[in-house]
Design an enzyme around this catalytic site. Structure first.
Site, PDB file in Angstrom:
ATOM      1  N   LYS A 166      16.618  36.144  44.492  1.00 27.27           N
ATOM      2  CA  LYS A 166      16.307  35.102  45.485  1.00 27.27           C
ATOM      3  C   LYS A 166      16.089  33.817  44.710  1.00 27.27           C
ATOM      4  O   LYS A 166      15.336  33.789  43.735  1.00 27.27           O
ATOM      5  CB  LYS A 166      15.054  35.543  46.255  1.00 27.27           C
ATOM      6  CG  LYS A 166      14.302  34.482  47.019  1.00 27.27           C
ATOM      7  CD  LYS A 166      13.463  35.146  48.095  1.00 27.27           C
ATOM      8  CE  LYS A 166      12.105  34.492  48.295  1.00 27.27           C
ATOM      9  NZ  LYS A 166      11.396  35.045  49.463  1.00 27.27           N
ATOM     10  N   LYS A 168      14.772  29.921  44.692  1.00 30.83           N
ATOM     11  CA  LYS A 168      13.888  29.000  45.400  1.00 30.83           C
ATOM     12  C   LYS A 168      14.501  27.608  45.362  1.00 30.83           C
ATOM     13  O   LYS A 168      14.707  27.045  44.270  1.00 30.83           O
ATOM     14  CB  LYS A 168      12.520  28.981  44.699  1.00 30.83           C
ATOM     15  CG  LYS A 168      11.727  30.241  44.937  1.00 30.83           C
ATOM     16  CD  LYS A 168      11.318  30.301  46.379  1.00 30.83           C
ATOM     17  CE  LYS A 168      10.272  31.360  46.621  1.00 30.83           C
ATOM     18  NZ  LYS A 168       9.914  31.429  48.043  1.00 30.83           N
ATOM     19  N   ASP A 197      15.670  30.793  49.374  1.00 31.61           N
ATOM     20  CA  ASP A 197      14.495  30.516  50.208  1.00 31.61           C
ATOM     21  C   ASP A 197      14.210  29.021  50.124  1.00 31.61           C
ATOM     22  O   ASP A 197      13.919  28.497  49.045  1.00 31.61           O
ATOM     23  CB  ASP A 197      13.289  31.319  49.708  1.00 31.61           C
ATOM     24  CG  ASP A 197      12.110  31.236  50.664  1.00 31.61           C
ATOM     25  OD1 ASP A 197      12.198  30.499  51.665  1.00 31.61           O
ATOM     26  OD2 ASP A 197      11.092  31.907  50.404  1.00 31.61           O
ATOM     27  N   GLU A 223      16.723  31.921  53.814  1.00 36.27           N
ATOM     28  CA  GLU A 223      15.350  32.130  54.294  1.00 36.27           C
ATOM     29  C   GLU A 223      14.685  30.809  54.660  1.00 36.27           C
ATOM     30  O   GLU A 223      14.704  29.874  53.859  1.00 36.27           O
ATOM     31  CB  GLU A 223      14.559  32.850  53.187  1.00 36.27           C
ATOM     32  CG  GLU A 223      13.113  33.159  53.535  1.00 36.27           C
ATOM     33  CD  GLU A 223      12.442  34.026  52.474  1.00 36.27           C
ATOM     34  OE1 GLU A 223      13.154  34.686  51.670  1.00 36.27           O
ATOM     35  OE2 GLU A 223      11.203  34.046  52.435  1.00 36.27           O
ATOM     36  N   LYS A 272       5.108  40.379  56.124  1.00 35.79           N
ATOM     37  CA  LYS A 272       4.138  40.333  55.020  1.00 35.79           C
ATOM     38  C   LYS A 272       2.808  40.815  55.563  1.00 35.79           C
ATOM     39  O   LYS A 272       2.366  40.333  56.628  1.00 35.79           O
ATOM     40  CB  LYS A 272       3.994  38.914  54.453  1.00 35.79           C
ATOM     41  CG  LYS A 272       5.282  38.373  53.865  1.00 35.79           C
ATOM     42  CD  LYS A 272       5.132  37.014  53.196  1.00 35.79           C
ATOM     43  CE  LYS A 272       6.479  36.523  52.688  1.00 35.79           C
ATOM     44  NZ  LYS A 272       6.434  35.188  52.075  1.00 35.79           N
ATOM     45  N   GLU A 326      10.769  42.332  48.431  1.00 41.93           N
ATOM     46  CA  GLU A 326      10.585  41.424  47.288  1.00 41.93           C
ATOM     47  C   GLU A 326       9.205  41.687  46.672  1.00 41.93           C
ATOM     48  O   GLU A 326       8.520  40.739  46.274  1.00 41.93           O
ATOM     49  CB  GLU A 326      10.732  39.961  47.736  1.00 41.93           C
ATOM     50  CG  GLU A 326       9.787  39.584  48.860  1.00 41.93           C
ATOM     51  CD  GLU A 326       9.880  38.140  49.330  1.00 41.93           C
ATOM     52  OE1 GLU A 326      10.873  37.463  49.015  1.00 41.93           O
ATOM     53  OE2 GLU A 326       8.948  37.698  50.023  1.00 41.93           O
TER      54      GLU A 326
HETATM   55  C1  MUC Z   1       8.063  33.090  50.008  1.00 45.97           C
HETATM   56  O1  MUC Z   1       8.105  32.047  50.589  1.00 45.97           O
HETATM   57  O2  MUC Z   1       8.825  33.944  50.397  1.00 45.97           O
HETATM   58  C2  MUC Z   1       8.182  35.273  47.868  1.00 45.97           C
HETATM   59  C3  MUC Z   1       8.879  35.363  46.706  1.00 45.97           C
HETATM   60  C4  MUC Z   1       8.606  34.223  45.960  1.00 45.97           C
HETATM   61  O3  MUC Z   1       9.044  33.920  44.860  1.00 45.97           O
HETATM   62  O4  MUC Z   1       7.772  33.448  46.642  1.00 45.97           O
HETATM   63  C5  MUC Z   1       7.346  34.138  47.788  1.00 45.97           C
HETATM   64  C6  MUC Z   1       7.060  33.280  48.933  1.00 45.97           C
HETATM   65 MG    MG Z   2       9.766  32.766  51.957  1.00 45.75          MG
END
Ligand code: MUC
Ligand code: MG
Length: 381
Positions: A166, A168, A197, A223, A272, A326
């Site tokens: 994933k 960011k 994300d 995401e 979550k 995750e």
């Molecule tokens: C999120 O926003 O999903 C999950 C994995 C990561 O690196 O940050 C989180 C928060």
């Molecule tokens: Mg997220």
């Protein structure tokens, strides 16, 4: 005589991360866990965790606020309650405090851990049993540097630890983010899945441009591209693109799940335990999504071992978990406060087999990393 809750301690623990972790809204150099110890009159102790990301930058509860809510309001409300009746205890907490889902999640986890230990069974048995013993677990590439992210992914693929990554994004211009993601996807090819994300950072127009380019680059999942409250926008994006859109910040618990289903807002729900106020709240949200044909994903608030394993017990009961999990939080930490760190092998997290959570606190490590201990040391100088 039924055992009662006799004391609750909420402890702030600061642990360094293995590298800077860059998200749209914050850069983490450390993670703060709120660890709960719940002692019962029969001598059994349950443990739980409430953890968030970047103080108040991700959610509405901060680590310090969680501790304050537990110490001042929630722990007194559980004084002398029947420790074997988790549902009744949680109803009591909902009466004295609105919201405060993360804090309630830590307490529910500790009650479940204690009750499972009392019965001599793994926590998952209390939830009805596991349909899987291992959970596919991705890794987040968030060093902020494309070449370093590719090296990290190659190493983890070679170790057979993760094969989904994933990324960011959302900090930089859309075109820069797209170039970063496309370079990583090109380097990894069909050997790995790549998801992104955005953590709510784009407006709808940016999202339309960005998602089109990411879809063309072969990204598998998008995401939370736009702010959590913009459900209609999320629905428009979900309808417009083939690449699935996942709701994260937009879904806390079952009530959000209902609204997101009603609006056709997302193809996937990131569950979550902290957002849903506990494991049972997560199962409720999951049931709404599952009944509506929404794919499920086991999300993290980057908890340490206690919170991640609590989530693992919960996610192992879900019949449908199309996008895996995750739950890599413990691997982001340089050190931990548990005796045995979780097992990650063959691209998956393995559920511990011991009673309760199957996790034991390392008291020396806890004494070392707890924030109040550090204050005492500084104050003594
Ligand atoms: C999120 O926003 O999903 C999950 C994995 C990561 O690196 O940050 C989180 C928060
Ligand atoms: Mg997220």
């Amino acid at each position: 005589m039924k055992p009662t809750v006799s004391s609750i301690e909420a402890i702030l623990v600061d642990l360094p991360t293995i590298r800077a972790h860059q998200l749209a809204m914050t850069t983490m150099q450390k993670q703060t866990l709120v660890i709960v110890k719940l002692r019962c009159s029969d001598g059994i102790e349950g443990i739980g965790e409430a953890t968030t990301i970047g103080g108040l930058s991700y959610g509405e509860e901060s680590p310090e606020g969680i501790k304050l809510a537990i110490d001042t309001y929630l722990a007194p409300a559980l004084s002398e309650v029947d420790a074997t009746n988790v549902h009744a205890a949680m109803v009591r907490l909902d009466k004295v405090a609105r919201g405060n889902r993360f804090a309630k999640c830590a307490l529910e986890t500790a009650l479940l851990d204690a009750q499972a230990k009392r019965l001599g069974v793994p926590l998952v048995t209390l939830l009805g049993g596991a349909v899987r013993e291992t959970l596919p677990t991705l890794w987040t590439l968030a060093s902020g540097d494309t070449a370093r992210d590719i090296d990290e992914a190659e190493r983890l693929l070679a170790e057979r630890r993760h094969n989904t990554f994933k990324l960011k994004i959302g900090r930089r211009a859309v075109s820069d983010d797209v170039a970063h993601v496309a370079a990583i996807k090109r380097a990894l090819g069909d050997r790995a899945r790549v998801t992104v994300d955005v953590n709510q950072a784009w407006n709808e127009a940016e999202a339309a441009t960005g998602i089109a380019a990411l879809e063309a680059a072969g990204v598998d999942l998008i995401e939370q591209p736009i702010p959590r409250d913009q459900r209609a926008g999320l629905a428009r994006l979900a309808a417009r693109f083939v690449v699935p859109i996942m709701a994260d910040e937009a879904i806390l618990g079952a009530e959000d799940a209902v609204e997101l289903v009603r609006g056709g807002c997302a193809d996937v729900f990131a569950l979550k335990i902290a957002k849903a106020g506990g494991l049972y709240g997560t199962l409720r949200a999951a049931a709404v999504g599952d009944a509506a044909g929404v794919a499920l994903y086991g999300g993290t608030m980057l908890e340490g071992t206690i919170g991640s394993i609590a989530a693992a017990h919960c996610f192992c009961t879900l019949r449908q978990l199309a996008w895996g999990t995750e739950l890599f939080g413990p691997l982001l930490l340089k050190d931990d406060i548990v005796v045995e760190r979780p097992t990650y092998r063959e691209f998956a997290l393995h559920l511990p087999t011991g009673v309760g959570l199957g996790v034991t606190i390392d008291e020396d490590k806890l004494a070392h990393y707890r924030r109040d201990a550090q204050r005492v040391v500084i104050g003594a100088r």
